[in-house]
Design an enzyme around this catalytic site. Structure first.
Site, PDB file in Angstrom:
ATOM      1  N   TYR A  91       6.923  -7.416  -1.859  1.00  0.00           N
ATOM      2  CA  TYR A  91       7.731  -8.507  -2.419  1.00  0.00           C
ATOM      3  C   TYR A  91       8.310  -9.408  -1.326  1.00  0.00           C
ATOM      4  O   TYR A  91       9.132 -10.266  -1.604  1.00  0.00           O
ATOM      5  CB  TYR A  91       8.852  -7.937  -3.279  1.00  0.00           C
ATOM      6  CG  TYR A  91       8.345  -7.124  -4.434  1.00  0.00           C
ATOM      7  CD1 TYR A  91       7.911  -7.749  -5.606  1.00  0.00           C
ATOM      8  CD2 TYR A  91       8.253  -5.740  -4.358  1.00  0.00           C
ATOM      9  CE1 TYR A  91       7.421  -7.009  -6.662  1.00  0.00           C
ATOM     10  CE2 TYR A  91       7.760  -4.992  -5.407  1.00  0.00           C
ATOM     11  CZ  TYR A  91       7.343  -5.630  -6.560  1.00  0.00           C
ATOM     12  OH  TYR A  91       6.844  -4.894  -7.610  1.00  0.00           O
ATOM     13  N   TYR A 458       9.361  -9.297 -13.937  1.00  0.00           N
ATOM     14  CA  TYR A 458      10.659  -8.674 -13.659  1.00  0.00           C
ATOM     15  C   TYR A 458      11.047  -8.837 -12.195  1.00  0.00           C
ATOM     16  O   TYR A 458      12.210  -8.659 -11.831  1.00  0.00           O
ATOM     17  CB  TYR A 458      10.629  -7.189 -14.066  1.00  0.00           C
ATOM     18  CG  TYR A 458      10.273  -6.225 -12.957  1.00  0.00           C
ATOM     19  CD1 TYR A 458       8.954  -6.026 -12.576  1.00  0.00           C
ATOM     20  CD2 TYR A 458      11.261  -5.530 -12.270  1.00  0.00           C
ATOM     21  CE1 TYR A 458       8.623  -5.172 -11.557  1.00  0.00           C
ATOM     22  CE2 TYR A 458      10.945  -4.652 -11.246  1.00  0.00           C
ATOM     23  CZ  TYR A 458       9.619  -4.475 -10.888  1.00  0.00           C
ATOM     24  OH  TYR A 458       9.310  -3.631  -9.858  1.00  0.00           O
ATOM     25  N   ARG A 459      10.088  -9.225 -11.321  1.00  0.00           N
ATOM     26  CA  ARG A 459      10.318  -9.237  -9.883  1.00  0.00           C
ATOM     27  C   ARG A 459       9.097  -9.890  -9.258  1.00  0.00           C
ATOM     28  O   ARG A 459       7.995  -9.766  -9.782  1.00  0.00           O
ATOM     29  CB  ARG A 459      10.439  -7.785  -9.420  1.00  0.00           C
ATOM     30  CG  ARG A 459      10.742  -7.509  -7.971  1.00  0.00           C
ATOM     31  CD  ARG A 459      10.781  -5.990  -7.824  1.00  0.00           C
ATOM     32  NE  ARG A 459      11.148  -5.528  -6.508  1.00  0.00           N
ATOM     33  CZ  ARG A 459      11.134  -4.239  -6.148  1.00  0.00           C
ATOM     34  NH1 ARG A 459      10.777  -3.319  -7.033  1.00  0.00           N
ATOM     35  NH2 ARG A 459      11.481  -3.864  -4.946  1.00  0.00           N
TER      36      ARG A 459
END
Lengths: 515, 110
Positions: A91, A458-459
């Site tokens: 991420y 969600y991310r």
């Protein structure tokens, strides 16, 4: 990596800011050599990582030093990007969203402040990793467990702030009470912690008035320095069913069968279902199976499955608690599954008193090696209703895109009661420009497809934060406007994590969309 | 089998942690176990990748005779293939020096 300044910041001002920071934390904790900057670059970046290159890092050793760092940042308009341990791998790692932002490394704040076995919570600082907390619980024979994500290398606090999850569900839902340094340097505690002597800070979710814990999750409104986190009592017995489904579309009936049981607590952990990939990465790479540039053909997937004894989907269902209660719950799970498949599934029983719980691992990170070279991975993670037909449609749509872009499909589904979070891995080799470019195009296509179906992520990785935030567009992006009004009110100089999750302060708003 | 391997790795790591806690001064072996063991002990991902690239005899770092401190420092700070980089906050220079010194003498010497 050479120095990249924050957009619009003059070199002289940056140097004065660095000098001021050295006076606060000591010269050795302002990490700004070329090599230091390199260490904070996302190891799995899309491209070289320069789009998210930091200008350096500053590492305070206390809340007081952190407050002083924020005051310096405000004085010089120096943007800071807080990290806990910087292991947000897949991420963006430790990298900031906006190039030139200085990393605020909180790794030196690493105390486990409290663990309460009776009430089931801990209070930790950002630098506490899953390894350290697990070691503490084990060594002190505390019959409590913490939800551990696939990558156990990271921070307990940081993972919860990213909404990381495990079979125990969304870890942010276990947050109870935060200590936060606001962008101006003011120290605040949430919930019952806002009392001078609040005893139930980490046990009562709400104080008096609005609850703010979740406002500091996936946001840039403050720097979290302490977190109350609920722990999970170690169950007397854990029953783990092992399931292999033969056909791709079997995922539909499977979700329909288990969602009601998950909702009712019969299954008291997220149900996980995954492709062959997470098994074969343990000891092989792609080249061992296939040399083509296209997505792995069905014939190769069939060979992998045959050699490894795998289903198209493979997963576990966890029934945990008191042994006598488990017995009834196990029967319900087997009945729900056999109604569709006509068979019962093998399972193991583990008594916690005899077998310690499995601790953190970094095993799943092997997936970065799949394509060889300088490997990496990202995740595309939409949230889908826990309805079989919706899951099948999202699966088919996603897999078709992977095949279209010539990328190997690798996907895991985590069934909560009402939703399924679908983590699709985009594996890459950063030495292969064509593969990386195709992965980037695939990501854009997947975001667009999911948004058209009404599913948000969600991310997401730093490089796609603006794009994903843009899909939350109800009433002409009313939520984004609200977030940015809050941001501008509490961080008028815009120094804290500009661009995090698509929230840009006025000072840097023109940087939105640039990657 | 995979789960058993992971448990074994965790057990080895934990034994390293205990050793570290017991020692008054951080010694190289204990620091190596704490900082590197999860990937570079027998069942770790780093060992597996090294075996694939260089062969079994070069896979376990503790058994290597050819490692030199500057190279160890470089890889820790820059990473290699799928191995992420270590910052000086996570792995201070002083700890890295101790680990590098340990790895340069842990293997067989001529």
């Amino acid at each position: 990596m050479r120095l990249i300044l924050p957009p619009g910041m003059k070199a002289a001002a940056f140097d004065r800011a660095r000098q001021a920071l050295r006076r606060v934390v000591g010269a050795q904790w302002v990490l700004d050599t070329d090599e230091d900057r390199e260490t904070y670059i996302d190891p799995y970046a899309v491209g070289t990582g320069a789009a998210h290159a930091p200008s350096g890092a500053v590492a305070p050793a206390s809340v007081e030093e952190l407050q002083a760092v924020l005051r310096v940042a405000n004085e010089f308009r120096l943007p800071l990007w807080p990290i806990s341990r910087g292991k947000n791998l897949g991420y963006g790692g430790a990298s900031p969203r906006m190039p030139g932002t200085m990393v605020l490394d909180l790794g030196r704040l690493n105390r486990i402040l409290e663990v309460d076995e009776k009430l089931g919570y801990c209070v930790v600082e950002p630098g506490v990793g899953f390894f350290e907390l697990h070691e503490h619980l084990t060594k002190n024979r505390i019959a409590m467990e913490v939800g551990i994500p696939g990558n156990g290398w990271g921070s307990v606090l940081g993972n919860a702030l990213e909404r990381g999850f495990s079979f125990r569900g969304d870890h942010s839902e276990s947050i109870c009470g935060l200590e936060v340094v606001l962008p101006g340097g003011e120290l605040m505690r949430t919930g019952m912690g806002a009392m001078k002597n609040g005893v139930t800070w980490a046990t009562a979710r709400h104080g008096f008035g609005p609850s703010w814990d979740q406002a500091f999750v996936q946001s840039n409104f403050g720097v979290v320095t302490k977190m109350g986190l609920w722990l999970h009592p170690t169950p007397e017995e854990v029953i783990t069913l092992r399931v292999a489904l033969d056909q791709p579309d079997d995922i539909g009936w499977y979700m329909d069968a288990l969602a009601p049981l998950r909702l009712r607590g019969v299954v008291n952990g997220n149900v996980q279902l995954t492709t062959y990939m997470m098994t074969v990465i343990d000891s092989t790479q792609r080249a061992d199976w296939y040399q083509g540039r296209d997505s792995l053909p069905d014939s190769v997937i069939a060979r992998i499955r045959a050699e490894r004894g795998l289903g198209w989907w493979n997963g576990t269902v966890r029934v945990a608690g008191y042994a006598d209660v488990n017995e009834g719950n196990l029967k319900r799970v087997q009945a729900a599954l056999s109604k569709h498949s006509g068979r019962e599934y093998p399972f193991t029983r583990t008594l916690s008193a005899q077998t310690p719980s499995r601790g953190p691992t970094v095993g799943p990170l092997k997936v970065a090696n799949w394509y060889g070279g300088r490997g990496g991975h990202m995740s595309f993670s939409p949230v889908v209703p826990a309805v079989g037909s919706a899951v099948v449609a999202q699966f088919q749509r996603t897999r078709a895109r992977y095949i279209e872009h010539g990328i190997d499909y690798s996907s895991t589904w985590y069934l909560n009661g009402r939703t399924v979070t679908n983590i699709n891995l985009l594996l890459t080799n950063m030495d292969d420009a064509d593969l990386t470019a195709r992965g980037d195009r695939l990501f854009h296509a997947l975001v667009k497809d999911a948004a058209a179906a009404g599913y948000g992520e969600y991310r997401t990785h730093l490089s796609y934060m603006d794009e994903v935030a843009d899909t939350f567009s109800y009433n002409d992006h009313a939520l984004r406007r609200f977030n940015e009004r809050v941001k501008d009110a509490i961080d008028p100089n815009g120094i804290l994590a500009p661009g995090r999750n698509g929230i840009w302060p006025a000072a840097w708003r023109k940087e939105r969309g640039k990657v | 089998m995979r789960a058993m391997n992971l448990v074994a790795v965790a057990a080895v790591l934990m034994s390293g942690l205990s050793t570290a806690a017991a020692a008054a001064e951080p010694d190289g072996k204990a620091l190596y176990a704490r900082r590197c063991g999860i990937c570079h002990f027998a069942d770790g991902g780093g060992t597996w990748m090294l075996e694939r690239r260089l062969g079994k005899s070069q896979a376990l770092l503790e058994s290597r005779a050819d490692l030199q401190a500057p190279y160890i420092r470089l890889i820790a700070r820059r990473g290699l293939n799928g191995m992420p980089r270590f910052t000086r906050v996570e792995l201070p220079d002083s700890d890295l020096e101790i680990i590098a010194a340990y790895l340069t003498r842990s293997g067989p010497r001529p």
